[in-house]
Design a protein around this motif. Structure first.
Motif, PDB file in Angstrom:
ATOM      1  N   ASP A 277       0.833  -1.198   0.000  1.00 51.70           N
ATOM      2  CA  ASP A 277       0.000   0.000   0.000  1.00 51.70           C
ATOM      3  C   ASP A 277       0.875   1.258   0.000  1.00 51.70           C
ATOM      4  OD1 ASP A 277      -2.386   1.405  -0.100  1.00 51.70           O
ATOM      5  OD2 ASP A 277      -2.601   1.486   2.077  1.00 51.70           O
ATOM      6  N   MET A 278       1.787   1.313  -0.976  1.00 55.11           N
ATOM      7  CA  MET A 278       2.729   2.418  -1.116  1.00 55.11           C
ATOM      8  C   MET A 278       2.366   3.263  -2.335  1.00 55.11           C
ATOM      9  SD  MET A 278       6.306   0.381  -0.837  1.00 55.11           S
ATOM     10  CE  MET A 278       6.919  -0.360   0.643  1.00 55.11           C
ATOM     11  N   SER A 279       2.840   4.462  -2.348  1.00 57.77           N
ATOM     12  CA  SER A 279       2.691   5.333  -3.507  1.00 57.77           C
ATOM     13  C   SER A 279       3.528   4.778  -4.661  1.00 57.77           C
ATOM     14  CB  SER A 279       3.164   6.750  -3.166  1.00 57.77           C
ATOM     15  OG  SER A 279       3.455   7.468  -4.335  1.00 57.77           O
ATOM     16  N   HIS A 280       2.879   4.527  -5.787  1.00 57.70           N
ATOM     17  CA  HIS A 280       3.581   3.999  -6.966  1.00 57.70           C
ATOM     18  C   HIS A 280       4.662   4.963  -7.434  1.00 57.70           C
ATOM     19  CE1 HIS A 280       4.188   2.905 -11.214  1.00 57.70           C
ATOM     20  NE2 HIS A 280       3.894   1.680 -10.814  1.00 57.70           N
ATOM     21  N   ASN A 281       4.337   6.250  -7.487  1.00 56.28           N
ATOM     22  CA  ASN A 281       5.308   7.246  -7.957  1.00 56.28           C
ATOM     23  C   ASN A 281       6.512   7.344  -7.021  1.00 56.28           C
ATOM     24  OD1 ASN A 281       3.804   7.864 -10.212  1.00 56.28           O
ATOM     25  ND2 ASN A 281       2.723   9.547  -9.219  1.00 56.28           N
ATOM     26  N   HIS A 282       6.257   7.330  -5.728  1.00 59.34           N
ATOM     27  CA  HIS A 282       7.355   7.393  -4.749  1.00 59.34           C
ATOM     28  C   HIS A 282       8.217   6.138  -4.871  1.00 59.34           C
ATOM     29  CE1 HIS A 282       9.218   9.307  -1.324  1.00 59.34           C
ATOM     30  NE2 HIS A 282       9.114   8.211  -0.600  1.00 59.34           N
ATOM     31  N   LEU A 283       7.564   5.016  -5.040  1.00 57.29           N
ATOM     32  CA  LEU A 283       8.273   3.742  -5.159  1.00 57.29           C
ATOM     33  C   LEU A 283       9.141   3.703  -6.416  1.00 57.29           C
ATOM     34  CD1 LEU A 283       8.582   1.116  -3.641  1.00 57.29           C
ATOM     35  CD2 LEU A 283       6.632   0.207  -4.899  1.00 57.29           C
ATOM     36  N   MET A 284       8.689   4.317  -7.483  1.00 56.36           N
ATOM     37  CA  MET A 284       9.488   4.365  -8.716  1.00 56.36           C
ATOM     38  C   MET A 284      10.816   5.074  -8.472  1.00 56.36           C
ATOM     39  SD  MET A 284       6.683   4.969 -11.734  1.00 56.36           S
ATOM     40  CE  MET A 284       7.940   5.420 -12.900  1.00 56.36           C
ATOM     41  N   LYS A 285      10.783   6.160  -7.704  1.00 57.80           N
ATOM     42  CA  LYS A 285      12.016   6.892  -7.387  1.00 57.80           C
ATOM     43  C   LYS A 285      12.955   6.035  -6.541  1.00 57.80           C
ATOM     44  CE  LYS A 285       9.591  11.276  -7.469  1.00 57.80           C
ATOM     45  NZ  LYS A 285       9.004  12.329  -6.657  1.00 57.80           N
ATOM     46  N   VAL A 286      12.395   5.307  -5.599  1.00 57.23           N
ATOM     47  CA  VAL A 286      13.193   4.423  -4.741  1.00 57.23           C
ATOM     48  C   VAL A 286      13.863   3.347  -5.584  1.00 57.23           C
ATOM     49  CG1 VAL A 286      13.061   2.704  -2.893  1.00 57.23           C
ATOM     50  CG2 VAL A 286      11.814   4.865  -2.672  1.00 57.23           C
ATOM     51  N   VAL A 287      13.079   2.710  -6.443  1.00 57.63           N
ATOM     52  CA  VAL A 287      13.609   1.635  -7.293  1.00 57.63           C
ATOM     53  C   VAL A 287      14.659   2.179  -8.250  1.00 57.63           C
ATOM     54  CG1 VAL A 287      13.014  -0.015  -9.131  1.00 57.63           C
ATOM     55  CG2 VAL A 287      11.602   0.139  -7.058  1.00 57.63           C
ATOM     56  N   GLN A 288      14.447   3.375  -8.751  1.00 55.29           N
ATOM     57  CA  GLN A 288      15.433   3.980  -9.648  1.00 55.29           C
ATOM     58  C   GLN A 288      16.782   4.143  -8.930  1.00 55.29           C
ATOM     59  OE1 GLN A 288      14.354   7.882 -11.094  1.00 55.29           O
ATOM     60  NE2 GLN A 288      15.868   7.790 -12.731  1.00 55.29           N
ATOM     61  N   GLU A 289      16.753   4.592  -7.684  1.00 57.01           N
ATOM     62  CA  GLU A 289      18.002   4.751  -6.940  1.00 57.01           C
ATOM     63  C   GLU A 289      18.623   3.399  -6.608  1.00 57.01           C
ATOM     64  OE1 GLU A 289      20.096   7.276  -3.382  1.00 57.01           O
ATOM     65  OE2 GLU A 289      18.003   7.662  -3.863  1.00 57.01           O
ATOM     66  N   LEU A 290      17.805   2.433  -6.205  1.00 60.94           N
ATOM     67  CA  LEU A 290      18.330   1.096  -5.928  1.00 60.94           C
ATOM     68  C   LEU A 290      18.950   0.488  -7.181  1.00 60.94           C
ATOM     69  CD1 LEU A 290      15.473  -0.389  -3.695  1.00 60.94           C
ATOM     70  CD2 LEU A 290      17.794   0.207  -2.956  1.00 60.94           C
ATOM     71  N   SER A 291      18.345   0.745  -8.315  1.00 58.88           N
ATOM     72  CA  SER A 291      18.867   0.244  -9.584  1.00 58.88           C
ATOM     73  C   SER A 291      20.185   0.932  -9.951  1.00 58.88           C
ATOM     74  CB  SER A 291      17.829   0.464 -10.686  1.00 58.88           C
ATOM     75  OG  SER A 291      18.302  -0.007 -11.911  1.00 58.88           O
ATOM     76  N   ALA A 292      20.246   2.233  -9.759  1.00 52.45           N
ATOM     77  CA  ALA A 292      21.464   2.985 -10.077  1.00 52.45           C
ATOM     78  C   ALA A 292      22.650   2.503  -9.239  1.00 52.45           C
ATOM     79  CB  ALA A 292      21.231   4.480  -9.858  1.00 52.45           C
ATOM     80  N   LYS A 293      22.389   2.038  -8.044  1.00 52.97           N
ATOM     81  CA  LYS A 293      23.449   1.560  -7.151  1.00 52.97           C
ATOM     82  C   LYS A 293      23.675   0.051  -7.266  1.00 52.97           C
ATOM     83  CE  LYS A 293      24.311   5.566  -5.400  1.00 52.97           C
ATOM     84  NZ  LYS A 293      25.514   6.287  -5.704  1.00 52.97           N
ATOM     85  N   GLY A 294      22.936  -0.613  -8.149  1.00 49.07           N
ATOM     86  CA  GLY A 294      23.165  -2.030  -8.406  1.00 49.07           C
ATOM     87  C   GLY A 294      22.484  -2.994  -7.444  1.00 49.07           C
ATOM     88  N   TYR A 295      21.630  -2.490  -6.578  1.00 51.64           N
ATOM     89  CA  TYR A 295      20.932  -3.384  -5.642  1.00 51.64           C
ATOM     90  C   TYR A 295      19.829  -4.174  -6.338  1.00 51.64           C
ATOM     91  CZ  TYR A 295      23.364  -1.083  -1.850  1.00 51.64           C
ATOM     92  OH  TYR A 295      24.329  -0.605  -1.021  1.00 51.64           O
ATOM     93  N   VAL A 296      19.206  -3.558  -7.344  1.00 53.20           N
ATOM     94  CA  VAL A 296      18.221  -4.246  -8.161  1.00 53.20           C
ATOM     95  C   VAL A 296      18.540  -3.999  -9.624  1.00 53.20           C
ATOM     96  CG1 VAL A 296      16.366  -4.126  -6.433  1.00 53.20           C
ATOM     97  CG2 VAL A 296      16.530  -2.344  -8.178  1.00 53.20           C
ATOM     98  N   ARG A 297      18.026  -4.882 -10.461  1.00 55.01           N
ATOM     99  CA  ARG A 297      18.085  -4.705 -11.915  1.00 55.01           C
ATOM    100  C   ARG A 297      16.655  -4.530 -12.391  1.00 55.01           C
ATOM    101  NH1 ARG A 297      22.117  -8.862 -11.851  1.00 55.01           N
ATOM    102  NH2 ARG A 297      20.466 -10.399 -11.982  1.00 55.01           N
ATOM    103  N   SER A 298      16.462  -3.601 -13.269  1.00 52.80           N
ATOM    104  CA  SER A 298      15.116  -3.400 -13.802  1.00 52.80           C
ATOM    105  C   SER A 298      15.122  -3.631 -15.303  1.00 52.80           C
ATOM    106  CB  SER A 298      14.606  -1.997 -13.465  1.00 52.80           C
ATOM    107  OG  SER A 298      15.441  -1.021 -14.018  1.00 52.80           O
ATOM    108  N   THR A 299      14.022  -4.206 -15.756  1.00 49.45           N
ATOM    109  CA  THR A 299      13.845  -4.484 -17.173  1.00 49.45           C
ATOM    110  C   THR A 299      12.508  -3.887 -17.595  1.00 49.45           C
ATOM    111  OG1 THR A 299      15.033  -6.576 -16.922  1.00 49.45           O
ATOM    112  CG2 THR A 299      13.698  -6.320 -18.913  1.00 49.45           C
TER     113      THR A 299
END
Length: 149
Positions: free
Chosen positions: A35-57
């Motif tokens: 039950d999180m904000s989708h837009n806020h979560l996108m920013k979080v995932v973008q930062e996690l991806s930039a630092k290599g913690y996650v990969r996004s496709t």
């Protein structure tokens, strides 16, 4: 000490993705489950991806997955990355403190010691430690998806 929602979301994303190593998960799925904000979560995932913690496709079959093994994701490191600062009280922020007792105050030293201890504890754990009860977490999150559906 309280972590920001940004850091909380980052840790939950990593845990959710870490539970579901058999498939890609979507940001929409994570947002719905927690039950999180989708837009806020996108920013979080973008930062996690930039630092290599996650990969996004991107794309129809896209999503996110862990970018490194859970044993290599240090919780203290993630928290330090996601938190903009550890200013527990205003005197921790040089140049922005109006506190009159700074020259004679010993509270700052005590709080600095506490903040260091907090970070030292986080440094002792990895994502793998947080996923030891993977089965229980998965059941709880599956129940949440079923209720929310």
């Amino acid at each position: 000490m309280q972590l920001t929602r940004y850091t909380d979301y980052a840790l939950r994303v990593l845990m959710y993705v870490g539970i579901h190593t058999d498939r890609m998960v979507t940001i929409a799925e994570v947002a719905a489950v927690f039950d999180m904000s989708h837009n806020h979560l996108m920013k979080v995932v973008q930062e996690l991806s930039a630092k290599g913690y996650v990969r996004s496709t991107r794309g129809k079959h896209g999503g996110i997955e862990l970018g490194r093994p859970p044993e290599e994701v240090n919780i203290g490191e993630v928290v330090r990355l996601m938190e903009s600062n550890f200013h527990i009280v205003e005197c921790f922020d040089p140049g922005h403190s109006a506190c009159r007792i700074i020259p004679g105050c010993t509270l700052k030293k005590v709080l600095q010691e506490a903040a260091l201890a907090f970070q030292e504890v986080l440094n002792r754990y990895t994502l793998a430690d947080l996923l030891k009860n993977r089965t229980v977490l998965n059941r709880l999150l599956t129940e949440r998806r079923a209720i929310g559906a």
